[in-house]
Design a protein around this motif. Sequence first.
Motif, PDB file in Angstrom:
ATOM      1  N   PRO A 160      -1.720 -12.593  -0.819  1.00 33.49           N
ATOM      2  CA  PRO A 160      -0.999 -11.751   0.142  1.00 33.49           C
ATOM      3  C   PRO A 160      -0.842 -10.331  -0.393  1.00 33.49           C
ATOM      4  CG  PRO A 160       0.543 -13.144  -1.062  1.00 33.49           C
ATOM      5  CD  PRO A 160      -0.837 -13.569  -1.491  1.00 33.49           C
ATOM      6  N   VAL A 161      -1.110  -9.334   0.448  1.00 34.74           N
ATOM      7  CA  VAL A 161      -1.007  -7.940   0.032  1.00 34.74           C
ATOM      8  C   VAL A 161      -0.211  -7.159   1.065  1.00 34.74           C
ATOM      9  CG1 VAL A 161      -3.174  -7.974  -1.261  1.00 34.74           C
ATOM     10  CG2 VAL A 161      -3.190  -7.328   1.145  1.00 34.74           C
ATOM     11  N   ASN A 162       0.365  -6.035   0.631  1.00 36.17           N
ATOM     12  CA  ASN A 162       1.061  -5.149   1.562  1.00 36.17           C
ATOM     13  C   ASN A 162       0.054  -4.186   2.185  1.00 36.17           C
ATOM     14  OD1 ASN A 162       0.550  -3.089  -0.276  1.00 36.17           O
ATOM     15  ND2 ASN A 162       2.651  -2.879  -0.963  1.00 36.17           N
ATOM     16  N   PRO A 163       0.478  -3.264   3.070  1.00 35.56           N
ATOM     17  CA  PRO A 163      -0.480  -2.405   3.777  1.00 35.56           C
ATOM     18  C   PRO A 163      -1.343  -1.516   2.884  1.00 35.56           C
ATOM     19  CG  PRO A 163       1.610  -2.406   4.927  1.00 35.56           C
ATOM     20  CD  PRO A 163       1.840  -3.129   3.635  1.00 35.56           C
ATOM     21  N   THR A 175       4.237   3.133   8.393  1.00 35.94           N
ATOM     22  CA  THR A 175       4.439   2.569   9.732  1.00 35.94           C
ATOM     23  C   THR A 175       4.671   1.070   9.713  1.00 35.94           C
ATOM     24  OG1 THR A 175       2.040   2.368  10.021  1.00 35.94           O
ATOM     25  CG2 THR A 175       3.083   4.382  10.820  1.00 35.94           C
ATOM     26  N   ARG A 176       4.328   0.395   8.623  1.00 36.39           N
ATOM     27  CA  ARG A 176       4.558  -1.051   8.534  1.00 36.39           C
ATOM     28  C   ARG A 176       6.010  -1.388   8.240  1.00 36.39           C
ATOM     29  NH1 ARG A 176      -0.427   0.620   9.687  1.00 36.39           N
ATOM     30  NH2 ARG A 176      -2.020  -0.986   9.473  1.00 36.39           N
ATOM     31  N   GLY A 199      -2.490  -2.556  -0.145  1.00 42.01           N
ATOM     32  CA  GLY A 199      -3.310  -3.375  -1.010  1.00 42.01           C
ATOM     33  C   GLY A 199      -2.646  -3.935  -2.245  1.00 42.01           C
ATOM     34  N   LYS A 200      -1.342  -3.729  -2.427  1.00 39.56           N
ATOM     35  CA  LYS A 200      -0.660  -4.288  -3.577  1.00 39.56           C
ATOM     36  C   LYS A 200      -0.320  -5.752  -3.322  1.00 39.56           C
ATOM     37  CE  LYS A 200       1.337  -0.015  -5.407  1.00 39.56           C
ATOM     38  NZ  LYS A 200       2.588   0.679  -5.819  1.00 39.56           N
ATOM     39  N   ILE A 201      -0.556  -6.584  -4.332  1.00 38.29           N
ATOM     40  CA  ILE A 201      -0.308  -8.013  -4.190  1.00 38.29           C
ATOM     41  C   ILE A 201       1.193  -8.274  -4.129  1.00 38.29           C
ATOM     42  CG2 ILE A 201      -0.602 -10.264  -5.291  1.00 38.29           C
ATOM     43  CD1 ILE A 201      -3.137  -9.126  -6.590  1.00 38.29           C
ATOM     44  N   LEU A 202       1.593  -9.087  -3.150  1.00 36.56           N
ATOM     45  CA  LEU A 202       3.012  -9.411  -2.953  1.00 36.56           C
ATOM     46  C   LEU A 202       3.377 -10.588  -3.850  1.00 36.56           C
ATOM     47  CD1 LEU A 202       3.116  -9.051   0.928  1.00 36.56           C
ATOM     48  CD2 LEU A 202       3.887  -7.395  -0.783  1.00 36.56           C
ATOM     49  N   LYS A 203       3.644 -10.287  -5.119  1.00 33.90           N
ATOM     50  CA  LYS A 203       3.884 -11.347  -6.082  1.00 33.90           C
ATOM     51  C   LYS A 203       5.196 -12.084  -5.831  1.00 33.90           C
ATOM     52  CE  LYS A 203       0.880  -9.793  -9.787  1.00 33.90           C
ATOM     53  NZ  LYS A 203       0.729  -9.593 -11.244  1.00 33.90           N
ATOM     54  N   ARG A 204       6.174 -11.384  -5.295  1.00 36.92           N
ATOM     55  CA  ARG A 204       7.433 -12.071  -4.999  1.00 36.92           C
ATOM     56  C   ARG A 204       7.233 -13.153  -3.942  1.00 36.92           C
ATOM     57  NH1 ARG A 204      12.464  -7.822  -5.356  1.00 36.92           N
ATOM     58  NH2 ARG A 204      11.878  -6.876  -7.332  1.00 36.92           N
ATOM     59  N   VAL A 257       5.704  20.350  -0.336  1.00 34.46           N
ATOM     60  CA  VAL A 257       4.748  20.348   0.775  1.00 34.46           C
ATOM     61  C   VAL A 257       4.602  18.960   1.404  1.00 34.46           C
ATOM     62  CG1 VAL A 257       2.691  19.966  -0.653  1.00 34.46           C
ATOM     63  CG2 VAL A 257       2.489  21.207   1.514  1.00 34.46           C
ATOM     64  N   ILE A 258       4.874  17.881   0.636  1.00 32.56           N
ATOM     65  CA  ILE A 258       4.763  16.538   1.201  1.00 32.56           C
ATOM     66  C   ILE A 258       5.669  15.575   0.436  1.00 32.56           C
ATOM     67  CG2 ILE A 258       2.793  15.822  -0.232  1.00 32.56           C
ATOM     68  CD1 ILE A 258       1.670  14.473   2.378  1.00 32.56           C
ATOM     69  N   LEU A 259       6.246  14.630   1.163  1.00 26.46           N
ATOM     70  CA  LEU A 259       7.108  13.601   0.591  1.00 26.46           C
ATOM     71  C   LEU A 259       6.424  12.248   0.766  1.00 26.46           C
ATOM     72  CD1 LEU A 259      10.548  14.635   2.187  1.00 26.46           C
ATOM     73  CD2 LEU A 259       9.524  15.486   0.064  1.00 26.46           C
ATOM     74  N   PHE A 260       6.304  11.498  -0.327  1.00 27.38           N
ATOM     75  CA  PHE A 260       5.699  10.172  -0.259  1.00 27.38           C
ATOM     76  C   PHE A 260       6.716   9.103  -0.620  1.00 27.38           C
ATOM     77  CE2 PHE A 260       1.571  12.411  -1.007  1.00 27.38           C
ATOM     78  CZ  PHE A 260       0.923  11.947   0.128  1.00 27.38           C
ATOM     79  N   SER A 261       6.768   8.043   0.176  1.00 32.23           N
ATOM     80  CA  SER A 261       7.581   6.884  -0.184  1.00 32.23           C
ATOM     81  C   SER A 261       7.003   6.242  -1.429  1.00 32.23           C
ATOM     82  CB  SER A 261       7.602   5.864   0.955  1.00 32.23           C
ATOM     83  OG  SER A 261       8.187   6.404   2.116  1.00 32.23           O
ATOM     84  N   THR A 262       7.892   5.785  -2.309  1.00 35.26           N
ATOM     85  CA  THR A 262       7.440   5.187  -3.561  1.00 35.26           C
ATOM     86  C   THR A 262       6.969   3.760  -3.382  1.00 35.26           C
ATOM     87  OG1 THR A 262       9.706   4.537  -4.034  1.00 35.26           O
ATOM     88  CG2 THR A 262       8.940   6.606  -4.984  1.00 35.26           C
ATOM     89  N   GLY A 263       7.168   3.183  -2.203  1.00 38.23           N
ATOM     90  CA  GLY A 263       6.668   1.836  -1.956  1.00 38.23           C
ATOM     91  C   GLY A 263       7.447   0.763  -2.653  1.00 38.23           C
ATOM     92  N   GLY A 264       8.750   0.970  -2.885  1.00 37.62           N
ATOM     93  CA  GLY A 264       9.585  -0.039  -3.531  1.00 37.62           C
ATOM     94  C   GLY A 264       9.628  -1.324  -2.734  1.00 37.62           C
ATOM     95  N   THR A 265       9.816  -2.450  -3.435  1.00 42.78           N
ATOM     96  CA  THR A 265       9.826  -3.749  -2.762  1.00 42.78           C
ATOM     97  C   THR A 265      11.227  -4.179  -2.357  1.00 42.78           C
ATOM     98  OG1 THR A 265       9.910  -4.821  -4.929  1.00 42.78           O
ATOM     99  CG2 THR A 265       7.744  -4.547  -3.913  1.00 42.78           C
ATOM    100  N   THR A 266      12.254  -3.511  -2.860  1.00 44.05           N
ATOM    101  CA  THR A 266      13.621  -3.828  -2.453  1.00 44.05           C
ATOM    102  C   THR A 266      14.362  -2.526  -2.199  1.00 44.05           C
ATOM    103  OG1 THR A 266      14.418  -3.821  -4.737  1.00 44.05           O
ATOM    104  CG2 THR A 266      13.668  -5.923  -3.854  1.00 44.05           C
TER     105      THR A 266
END
Length: 516
Positions: free
Chosen positions: A489-492, A85-86, A494-499, A166-175
């Motif tokens: 800084p982290v994303n929703p 949702t973010r 909890g991964k650190i936004l190193k870029r 049964v379920i699809l998950f976004s891989t959480g790519g940064t680009t």
Amino acid sequence: MTMNLGRFITSHAQEFPAKSAITVGDCSLTYPELELRTTGLAGGFAGLGLGRGDVVAAVLENCVEMPELFFACAKAGTVLAPMVTRRVDDEIDALVAKCGARVLVVGPDHRDRVAAMRAAGMLAGIATVVEIGPPPTADGVLAYEDLVASGAGVPLPVGVGDDDPVILFSTGGTTGLPKLGVHTHATVLQNHYAFQWNIGFRPQDVCLHPMPPYHASILVTTLTHMIVGASTIVTPKFDPTEFLSIIDRERVSYVFLMPPVLFNWLVDAGIDDYDLSSITKLFVPGGNFFNRDVVAKYLPDTELFYLYSQTENTTTCLLRGKDIFERRQSVGRLDARLEWRLVDDEDRDVPPDTPGELLLRGASVIPEYFADPEETARAWRGGWFHTGDMLRRDPDGYFYFEGRGKEVIKTGGENVYAVRVESVLVEHPAVREVAVVGAHDEKWGERVCACVVPAEGAAVDPSELIAFCRGKLAGFEIPKTYHLIDALPVNPVGKILKRELTARIDGGELGQVGAA
């Protein structure tokens, strides 16, 4: 024989007629209530014309309807696609279109947003919007509770299970647009078996976690707990005081915290004012378990676990017990159900104690990325799933995470793995948290930079940190510049936004406090 994950709810409803299955905020469902509602919802999907393999998208926050949707899709043979949702509206629109969803379930927090998106011409493939919460006011929108009621007594398909998605998950790519990892009934169950084998849940456990519903960690939190018949409590948002109160009041036996820094927030919220003696297990995934000594101080009788994994395989390596303290740099041993390799850029096996990309093969690994044959072929080339993660393995069989292959810092012709540097720096008593990134450097191409959150009351002296690193890191690995920051800084999830950190350093916004 096929194993449909919906059977677990049917079985638990008979065995535990009064037990709470899921609690989110003020809403709670017992296993019999969940069985009745998931069966009705599955029939409701059939009434909307959805068949085996059709996708139901969802835009919602933590709520009891999330596990309802999952187990209803399992029973119906449909596929749940929870949206992050973010993400911006354009990305959600593109992902909904990519998965081909015709039904969209919307939580109360996002009803106005979805209505605005549809008014703007987005979500064109959605035939039916289903709204959770108060009765819908817009034409053509179906109330969630009406959908649940409509499916009572509707026959469900037989033979669904095992290799059915049964379920699809976004891989959480940064680009770019994220990939959608396809988890089947079998991969979910195999990941459950791996987690259960290593952790050991029981139906009498009360489990607490704050993770959002669109993150793959729900495969080792909510769904794993419910498959075993335990009671699960999910916090709508992470509020440290509320979290501590729930543990005390509900006698929580298992806590899942991601990222590890959340435990520091509990300490800051007055952890000594609460009774946490009921906790038997605490689980930390993601990032370096830098505050393990703090956790052990406040939970001396609690068994600690650390998880390294991917969206594509949610239980890869586990570190536990005394190894948490004696193998501080390690991510643990690989789950025995998995085959593995560590390879170089040409997919050749590397020697022991040499970083290489981790390749996996096993029944718990997803079989493909949804509607993405090119990425599927690239990731599974040679019959192995290429994780993109760089690890090394010592002679005792313990693995060490060196970083993402694409996040290696290249300085003066040498490769520096940020996680290795972070794992040393975080041991210094003045360092509460740290992120190591590469920044532009005219001489070396990139320089190694340490972004440090100081420990409470501590003064960070870069010369001390440099001296601390000597003998533990090679000279080229020791950060060249040091930058103080109040919080990373982290994303929703909890991964650190190193870029973001790199951009702030390169742009001069995050000035240095010292240099080697």
